[in-house]
Design a protein around this motif. Structure first.
Motif, PDB file in Angstrom:
ATOM      1  N   SER A 353       0.837  -1.211   0.000  1.00 15.91           N
ATOM      2  CA  SER A 353       0.000   0.000   0.000  1.00 15.91           C
ATOM      3  C   SER A 353       0.872   1.262   0.000  1.00 15.91           C
ATOM      4  O   SER A 353       0.516   2.259  -0.618  1.00 15.91           O
ATOM      5  CB  SER A 353      -1.010  -0.011   1.145  1.00 15.91           C
ATOM      6  N   PHE A 354       2.046   1.212   0.649  1.00 14.44           N
ATOM      7  CA  PHE A 354       2.981   2.352   0.557  1.00 14.44           C
ATOM      8  C   PHE A 354       3.326   2.620  -0.911  1.00 14.44           C
ATOM      9  O   PHE A 354       3.299   3.758  -1.374  1.00 14.44           O
ATOM     10  CB  PHE A 354       4.303   2.057   1.284  1.00 14.44           C
ATOM     11  N   VAL A 355       3.670   1.541  -1.610  1.00 10.60           N
ATOM     12  CA  VAL A 355       4.110   1.671  -3.002  1.00 10.60           C
ATOM     13  C   VAL A 355       2.977   2.205  -3.875  1.00 10.60           C
ATOM     14  O   VAL A 355       3.152   3.122  -4.672  1.00 10.60           O
ATOM     15  CB  VAL A 355       4.634   0.319  -3.541  1.00 10.60           C
ATOM     16  N   GLN A 356       1.788   1.636  -3.661  1.00 10.18           N
ATOM     17  CA  GLN A 356       0.645   2.057  -4.481  1.00 10.18           C
ATOM     18  C   GLN A 356       0.283   3.519  -4.214  1.00 10.18           C
ATOM     19  O   GLN A 356       0.011   4.279  -5.149  1.00 10.18           O
ATOM     20  CB  GLN A 356      -0.543   1.165  -4.182  1.00 10.18           C
ATOM     21  N   THR A 357       0.314   3.911  -2.949  1.00 16.36           N
ATOM     22  CA  THR A 357      -0.001   5.308  -2.608  1.00 16.36           C
ATOM     23  C   THR A 357       1.011   6.256  -3.246  1.00 16.36           C
ATOM     24  O   THR A 357       0.651   7.322  -3.749  1.00 16.36           O
ATOM     25  CB  THR A 357      -0.003   5.488  -1.075  1.00 16.36           C
ATOM     26  N   ALA A 358       2.276   5.849  -3.231  1.00 17.03           N
ATOM     27  CA  ALA A 358       3.320   6.691  -3.832  1.00 17.03           C
ATOM     28  C   ALA A 358       3.075   6.852  -5.332  1.00 17.03           C
ATOM     29  O   ALA A 358       3.125   7.957  -5.870  1.00 17.03           O
ATOM     30  CB  ALA A 358       4.697   6.081  -3.583  1.00 17.03           C
ATOM     31  N   ARG A 359       2.782   5.737  -6.001  1.00 17.59           N
ATOM     32  CA  ARG A 359       2.540   5.791  -7.454  1.00 17.59           C
ATOM     33  C   ARG A 359       1.345   6.665  -7.790  1.00 17.59           C
ATOM     34  O   ARG A 359       1.398   7.486  -8.694  1.00 17.59           O
ATOM     35  CB  ARG A 359       2.241   4.382  -7.986  1.00 17.59           C
ATOM     36  N   GLU A 360       0.254   6.456  -7.051  1.00 17.52           N
ATOM     37  CA  GLU A 360      -0.959   7.223  -7.347  1.00 17.52           C
ATOM     38  C   GLU A 360      -0.752   8.709  -7.061  1.00 17.52           C
ATOM     39  O   GLU A 360      -1.184   9.565  -7.825  1.00 17.52           O
ATOM     40  CB  GLU A 360      -2.146   6.685  -6.538  1.00 17.52           C
ATOM     41  N   GLY A 361      -0.092   8.998  -5.940  1.00 15.91           N
ATOM     42  CA  GLY A 361       0.166  10.390  -5.576  1.00 15.91           C
ATOM     43  C   GLY A 361       1.048  11.073  -6.608  1.00 15.91           C
ATOM     44  O   GLY A 361       0.815  12.219  -6.989  1.00 15.91           O
ATOM     45  N   PHE A 362       2.056  10.326  -7.048  1.00 18.24           N
ATOM     46  CA  PHE A 362       2.987  10.848  -8.055  1.00 18.24           C
ATOM     47  C   PHE A 362       2.223  11.203  -9.324  1.00 18.24           C
ATOM     48  O   PHE A 362       2.343  12.300  -9.870  1.00 18.24           O
ATOM     49  CB  PHE A 362       4.048   9.776  -8.352  1.00 18.24           C
ATOM     50  N   ARG A 363       1.393  10.258  -9.760  1.00 22.91           N
ATOM     51  CA  ARG A 363       0.658  10.467 -11.005  1.00 22.91           C
ATOM     52  C   ARG A 363      -0.312  11.647 -10.891  1.00 22.91           C
ATOM     53  O   ARG A 363      -0.386  12.484 -11.783  1.00 22.91           O
ATOM     54  CB  ARG A 363      -0.095   9.191 -11.398  1.00 22.91           C
ATOM     55  N   SER A 364      -1.022  11.724  -9.776  1.00 23.47           N
ATOM     56  CA  SER A 364      -2.012  12.806  -9.721  1.00 23.47           C
ATOM     57  C   SER A 364      -1.322  14.164  -9.573  1.00 23.47           C
ATOM     58  O   SER A 364      -1.801  15.160 -10.112  1.00 23.47           O
ATOM     59  CB  SER A 364      -3.089  12.556  -8.657  1.00 23.47           C
ATOM     60  N   ALA A 365      -0.151  14.204  -8.917  1.00 24.10           N
ATOM     61  CA  ALA A 365       0.600  15.474  -8.853  1.00 24.10           C
ATOM     62  C   ALA A 365       1.063  15.884 -10.251  1.00 24.10           C
ATOM     63  O   ALA A 365       0.922  17.035 -10.659  1.00 24.10           O
ATOM     64  CB  ALA A 365       1.796  15.329  -7.919  1.00 24.10           C
ATOM     65  N   MET A 366       1.599  14.929 -10.985  1.00 25.00           N
ATOM     66  CA  MET A 366       2.135  15.261 -12.311  1.00 25.00           C
ATOM     67  C   MET A 366       1.018  15.554 -13.311  1.00 25.00           C
ATOM     68  O   MET A 366       1.191  16.375 -14.218  1.00 25.00           O
ATOM     69  CB  MET A 366       3.034  14.124 -12.810  1.00 25.00           C
ATOM     70  N   ASP A 367      -0.121  14.876 -13.156  1.00 25.56           N
ATOM     71  CA  ASP A 367      -1.261  15.163 -14.041  1.00 25.56           C
ATOM     72  C   ASP A 367      -1.778  16.578 -13.827  1.00 25.56           C
ATOM     73  O   ASP A 367      -2.433  17.148 -14.689  1.00 25.56           O
ATOM     74  CB  ASP A 367      -2.408  14.168 -13.779  1.00 25.56           C
ATOM     75  N   ASP A 368      -1.505  17.133 -12.653  1.00 20.52           N
ATOM     76  CA  ASP A 368      -1.972  18.480 -12.344  1.00 20.52           C
ATOM     77  C   ASP A 368      -0.891  19.497 -12.717  1.00 20.52           C
ATOM     78  O   ASP A 368      -0.139  19.971 -11.857  1.00 20.52           O
ATOM     79  CB  ASP A 368      -2.318  18.557 -10.850  1.00 20.52           C
ATOM     80  N   ASP A 369      -0.771  19.760 -13.990  1.00 22.85           N
ATOM     81  CA  ASP A 369       0.196  20.733 -14.501  1.00 22.85           C
ATOM     82  C   ASP A 369       1.632  20.429 -14.064  1.00 22.85           C
ATOM     83  O   ASP A 369       2.375  21.306 -13.668  1.00 22.85           O
ATOM     84  CB  ASP A 369      -0.196  22.166 -14.084  1.00 22.85           C
ATOM     85  N   PHE A 370       1.995  19.139 -14.131  1.00 24.40           N
ATOM     86  CA  PHE A 370       3.375  18.709 -13.922  1.00 24.40           C
ATOM     87  C   PHE A 370       3.944  19.252 -12.610  1.00 24.40           C
ATOM     88  O   PHE A 370       4.981  19.925 -12.594  1.00 24.40           O
ATOM     89  CB  PHE A 370       4.245  19.123 -15.124  1.00 24.40           C
ATOM     90  N   ASN A 371       3.214  18.949 -11.542  1.00 19.98           N
ATOM     91  CA  ASN A 371       3.626  19.434 -10.220  1.00 19.98           C
ATOM     92  C   ASN A 371       4.736  18.540  -9.650  1.00 19.98           C
ATOM     93  O   ASN A 371       4.511  17.690  -8.794  1.00 19.98           O
ATOM     94  CB  ASN A 371       2.414  19.477  -9.290  1.00 19.98           C
ATOM     95  N   ALA A 372       5.936  18.764 -10.144  1.00 19.27           N
ATOM     96  CA  ALA A 372       7.074  17.935  -9.735  1.00 19.27           C
ATOM     97  C   ALA A 372       7.398  18.051  -8.244  1.00 19.27           C
ATOM     98  O   ALA A 372       7.760  17.044  -7.630  1.00 19.27           O
ATOM     99  CB  ALA A 372       8.296  18.255 -10.591  1.00 19.27           C
TER     100      ALA A 372
END
Ligand SMILES: [Zn+2]
Length: 500
Positions: A353-372
């Motif tokens: 669940s740590f890994v999945q949360t990291a992946r999902e969080g990463f994707r939604s940050a980047m989908d939002d105007d590339f919020n690196a």
């Protein structure tokens, strides 16, 4: 769905490419008369991050970046140094490519050079004259700004305000060419002056203006309208406004579907300028800093926000990177020393669940105007969670499987941002050759490979300890330390790292 901030619409909008699954992208390249400065580097690193994320998201990206290899600044430098403009351009084109490679910026799909595309530019200027948007005066060709009813829409400037500015300039007598019908007009083609590089054209020998280059090359290689036009925020006006005016008047349609601009870079909270003496070249910064750390620093600020560059921030970024590297090294060590018969100590579902949360969080940050910066935050959270979960543990083989998933996830997501970690695997480390003689002495090693020698020494020391031969064990340890090794004794055996 990826959303991005479109300069033209002044809002975040959905990215819907003209062709499903494909993105066509143009980012204005350098004018090659000098090494690029750290502010230019920010633009190129930002768009490299954006491109990498689009590719990771499944888009096939065609990325075009021009090289402006004919320009007033190049000609001025050539005169100063008593050589040809082509010579100056060639030197700094090569330097630019080397700088980009050093900074970990991927090559564009196509890198057209202005001087190779003169015919395309001439054809575009001819179209603009035919359509009544441009006119010739004594070998120069100018774009008639007032012929474009939409002029100013990208930068949000009104023609009348611009005119007032120009009137003020003229009143001060700051050399505006009288050849233009209107002070707002800009050059598409410049008649050759003696000694300048020139090409034949319907208007006599001359060279293209800067803006027309990008219009011609983007259309040639991407077709219109292409998806994303990018560049530094300083290019919005006049460069991008002019590109847009030329192309839209010539094609009577849309030029770029989305306009993206990266923010400015300041040094110690001040604008970077030669007069302030805080001008920094990318190659100078990379003499002292690791490229991954520079990118970490840059991506810790959103690409559209102003970025503060300082040596302190550089050191902090390097330290942040080292924390990740150390965590990954520890995880690798734990996995390498895991035992199949050891009890399972990690909660597999929790790690997953740590890994999945990291992946999902990463994707939604980047989908939002590339919020690196937010995406990096997700990676750091996973690093911290794994540090806590594995600290002081001896792992079973089953545990190691989970740890590998987490460390692979960290490496992959950093890679998407273009942060490639140094491979600190043993195989890539060159041990000092003295280890071979040492291994011969203490372990009877007869080969010539330093890596094998170190393995033999570690084994000999473990053997000595098992036999309670403390003198030998300590001698091996002290000799290794003297050569620059660090030895930590852990429940899973000695962990040996080479610091050099
Ligand atoms: Zn351009």
């Amino acid at each position: 769905m990826i959303r991005l901030y479109d300069t033209n619409k002044r809002a975040k909008v959905d990215l819907i490419p003209r062709e499903a699954g494909k993105i066509s992208m143009y980012v204005c390249g350098p004018t090659v008369y000098n090494r690029i400065h750290i502010g230019n580097a920010r633009t190129f690193i930002s768009f490299d991050m954006i491109r990498r994320y689009l590719e990771w998201s499944g888009f096939e990206v065609t990325f075009v970046q021009n090289v402006t290899d004919v320009d007033d600044k190049i000609i001025a430098r050539a005169l100063e140094e008593g050589r040809s403009a082509a010579d100056v351009a060639e030197e700094y084109t090569a330097a630019f490519i080397a700088d980009m490679h050093a900074a970990g910026v991927a090559d564009p799909t196509i890198r057209p050079q202005a001087t190779e595309e003169i015919d395309t530019m001439i054809a575009l200027v001819e179209t603009l004259i035919e359509k009544g948007h441009a006119y010739e005066v004594d070998g120069d060709v100018y774009f008639n700004v007032r012929s474009d009813a939409r002029y100013g829409h990208l930068s949000g400037r009104k023609i009348d305000e611009m005119e007032a500015g120009h009137r003020a300039l003229r009143a001060e007598g700051q050399g505006l060419e009288d050849r233009k019908r209107d002070p707002l007009d800009f050059a598409l083609w410049k008649a050759a002056k003696p000694g300048e590089p020139s090409w034949e054209s319907p208007w006599g020998p001359g060279r293209p203006g800067w803006h027309i280059e990008c219009s011609a090359m983007s259309q040639k290689y991407l077709g219109l309208p292409f998806d994303i036009h990018g560049g530094g925020a300083d290019l919005v006006f006049p460069h991008h406004e002019n590109e847009c005016a030329q192309s839209e008047c010539a094609c009577e349609g849309q030029f770029a579907r989305y306009w993206m601009h990266s923010g400015m870079l300041r040094i110690n909270s001040e604008k970077m300028s030669k007069s302030l003496g805080n001008f920094m070249l990318l190659c100078e910064v990379l003499e002292d800093a690791r490229p991954q750390a520079l990118r970490m620093l840059m991506l810790q600020t959103h690409y559209r926000s102003p970025l503060d560059f300082s040596t302190e921030r550089m050191a902090e970024a390097d330290a942040a990177l080292s924390r990740i590297e150390t965590a990954l090294e520890n995880m690798r060590w734990l996995c390498a020393t895991s035992l199949s018969d050891a009890p399972q100590v990690l909660d597999a579902a929790r790690i997953e669940s740590f890994v999945q949360t990291a992946r999902e969080g990463f994707r939604s940050a980047m989908d939002d105007d590339f919020n690196a910066p937010a995406a990096l935050g997700c990676i750091f959270t996973l690093v911290n969670q794994m540090n806590t979960a594995t600290s002081g543990r001896s792992l079973s083989t089953r545990d190691a499987e989970q740890v590998v998933k987490a460390s692979d996830c960290i490496t992959e997501l950093l890679g998407v941002l273009g942060i490639r970690l140094e491979d600190r695997d043993d195989a890539s480390i060159e041990y000092p050759p003295e280890t071979i003689a040492l291994a011969y002495e203490f372990a009877g090693y007869g080969g010539h490979d330093a890596t094998e020698a170190v393995e033999a020494l570690i084994e000999a020391r473990a053997q000595a300890k098992a036999e309670r031969d403390w003198n030998t064990a300590d001698a091996i340890r002290d000799n290794l330390i003297a050569l620059g090794f660090v030895i930590e004794d852990t429940p899973q055996g000695a962990k040996v790292t080479y610091e050099g």
